[in-house]
Every structure is written in structure tokens, then in C-alpha cells.
Design an enzyme around this catalytic site. Structure first.
Site, short mmCIF file in Angstrom:
data_model
loop_
_atom_site.label_atom_id
_atom_site.label_comp_id
_atom_site.label_asym_id
_atom_site.label_seq_id
_atom_site.Cartn_x
_atom_site.Cartn_y
_atom_site.Cartn_z
N CYS A 42 1.37 -0.67 -0.22
CA CYS A 42 -0.29 0.27 0.27
C CYS A 42 0.84 1.32 0.19
O CYS A 42 1.89 1.60 0.71
CB CYS A 42 -0.79 -0.28 1.39
SG CYS A 42 -1.69 1.49 1.53
N ASP A 44 0.23 3.54 1.68
CA ASP A 44 0.26 4.09 3.13
C ASP A 44 1.49 4.58 3.39
O ASP A 44 2.75 3.80 3.84
CB ASP A 44 -0.34 3.43 4.03
CG ASP A 44 -1.01 3.70 4.89
OD1 ASP A 44 -0.02 4.97 5.49
OD2 ASP A 44 -2.05 3.57 5.49
N ARG A 46 3.43 4.73 6.19
CA ARG A 46 2.97 4.13 7.27
C ARG A 46 3.74 2.50 6.97
O ARG A 46 4.13 1.61 7.95
CB ARG A 46 2.02 3.91 8.67
CG ARG A 46 1.62 5.08 9.29
CD ARG A 46 0.41 5.53 9.38
NE ARG A 46 -0.66 4.91 8.97
CZ ARG A 46 -2.01 4.48 8.45
NH1 ARG A 46 -2.45 5.16 10.46
NH2 ARG A 46 -2.83 4.62 7.56
N HIS A 98 -2.18 -4.29 4.69
CA HIS A 98 -1.58 -3.50 5.91
C HIS A 98 -3.12 -3.61 7.08
O HIS A 98 -4.52 -2.89 6.41
CB HIS A 98 -1.18 -2.79 6.37
CG HIS A 98 -1.81 -1.27 6.23
ND1 HIS A 98 -1.98 -0.12 6.12
CD2 HIS A 98 -1.88 -0.64 4.62
CE1 HIS A 98 -2.23 1.21 5.84
NE2 HIS A 98 -2.46 0.46 4.20
N CYS A 101 -6.05 0.60 7.46
CA CYS A 101 -5.88 0.66 5.70
C CYS A 101 -7.39 1.55 5.22
O CYS A 101 -8.35 1.09 5.26
CB CYS A 101 -6.26 -0.84 4.60
SG CYS A 101 -5.51 0.29 2.91
#
Ligand code: CO
Length: 209
Positions: A42, A44, A46, A98, A101
């Protein structure tokens, strides 16, 4: 206009640290890359691929998009996959979702987010195709975690149904496709045990002959 001087400063400090621990690091790496892994994860912020698995530059080839989706008409993702498998000869393709998400949550909820809803439609399809699994759970958090996991296993299947993966298997190339989920809460990865490493594990309808 902000010139992002802080990022250049951090970059110089990082390059110095790397050079201090291995003076030839950049010269060696500039000559070639030979990663064993393709990470499909992803976007993302993080969930940074290298850091999570403790790998250095040069050790993992990376493709990231919102909610780690592999679509058979996405030229970007397919190009990354083809280059990784055919040219770099990676041994492992790892689809990493994750928990927590935002893409999964947006697909699950019924909001209007504009263009991205067309991308997230792929995840709505995952939910729709596994309705009975969702009906068995009451809690929204459980639904979101389940959707996150089912999305990963679906994308693993999508990697395996490409001509890229199947041609690699047909010519005897070693290739395993894995599905993992990362937890933002403790930084740990979980293997969903859906690894595919042979063409006969691909459903017949999707198999090339
Ligand atoms: Co995400």
C-alpha cells in the site's frame, strides 16, 4: 516557496552514515541491482517496504498503490511485475496489505471520494464475492480486518493469473507468490499462508497452456 532544505539535509546525513559503515556501498549498488523480492504494498506512509523487513537499498523491488491492488489491466503494476520476474528474476513476489488501511475502509464505507472510488471498486468486488464470510461477523473492525486479508489473498491470485507469473513457472523459473498483512499497532507481519509456487495451483479457468 519552501525548498525542502530539511530533506536535503537529511539526505546528506543518511548518505554519510551509509558510507561510513560501508565505503563502497553506493559504487557497488550503482553497478547493478539484484533484488530477490518484489514487494507489492500500500502507498500508506506508515508501511515502508525496506524498513519493515530490514532490507537495504538494492534488496527489494517495490510497487505500491492505494490498498495494494493488482489489476490485470493496470499497465503500471504489470510492467513492474514483468520487469521484476523476467529481467531481475526475483524469487518472491509478496503482496502486503495492512490492517487499518484507509483504502480498505473507504471501499467498505459508502462515501463519495471522487475518482479513487473507481480504483476502490476492486475492493468492493472482493467484499461482494465473499458476502457469507462478512455475514458471519458483526463487528465493523472485524469486517475491515477480514476485507484487508481477503483483498491480499485476492491480489495474490491476481498475480498468479497473469501470463507473467505463469510463463515463469512454465519455463521452470523459481517463483513464489506470498500474501502478508502488516499491523500498524505492533510493526509485525503476518503470513496469510496463501503462497503459490506452481502453475497447477492456479485455477484451471485462469491457466495458460
Ligand atoms: Co493502506
Amino acid at each position: 516557496m519552501t525548498k525542502l532544505d530539511n530533506l536535503f539535509e537529511k539526505n546528506r546525513a543518511w548518505a554519510n552514515r551509509v558510507k561510513t559503515s560501508d565505503p563502497d556501498f553506493f559504487e557497488k549498488l550503482a553497478a547493478q541491482q539484484s533484488p530477490e523480492y518484489l514487494w507489492i504494498g500500500c502507498s500508506d506512509s506508515r508501511v515502508p517496504a525496506n524498513q519493515i523487513v530490514g532490507l537495504l537499498p538494492g534488496e527489494v523491488f517495490v510497487h505500491r498503490n492505494v490498498a495494494n491492488v493488482v489489476v490485470h489491466t493496470d499497465l503500471n503494476c504489470l510492467s513492474v511485475l514483468q520487469f521484476a520476474v523476467d529481467v531481475l528474476k526475483v524469487k518472491h513476489v509478496i503482496v502486503v496489505g495492512h490492517y487499518g488501511c484507509g483504502g480498505i475502509r473507504a471501499a467498505y464505507e459508502h462515501g463519495d471520494n471522487g475518482l479513487i472510488d473507481n480504483w476502490l471498486r476492486n475492493i468492493k468486488d472482493v467484499q461482494y464475492n465473499h458476502q457469507e464470510r462478512f455475514d458471519a461477523l458483526q463487528d465493523k473492525e472485524e469486517h475491515l480486518n477480514l476485507l484487508c486479508e481477503l483483498n491480499v489473498t485476492t491480489q495474490v491470485a491476481n498475480v498468479c493469473s497473469t501470463t507473467i507469473a505463469q510463463r515463469a513457472w512454465k519455463r521452470g523459473q523459481e517463483l513464489s507468490v506470498h500474501g502478508w498483512v502488516y499491523s500498524l499497532k505492533d510493526g509485525l507481519l503476518k503470513d496469510l499462508d496463501c503462497t503459490v509456487d506452481r502453475i497447477d495451483q492456479v485455477p484451471d479457468e485462469y491457466r495458460i497452456r
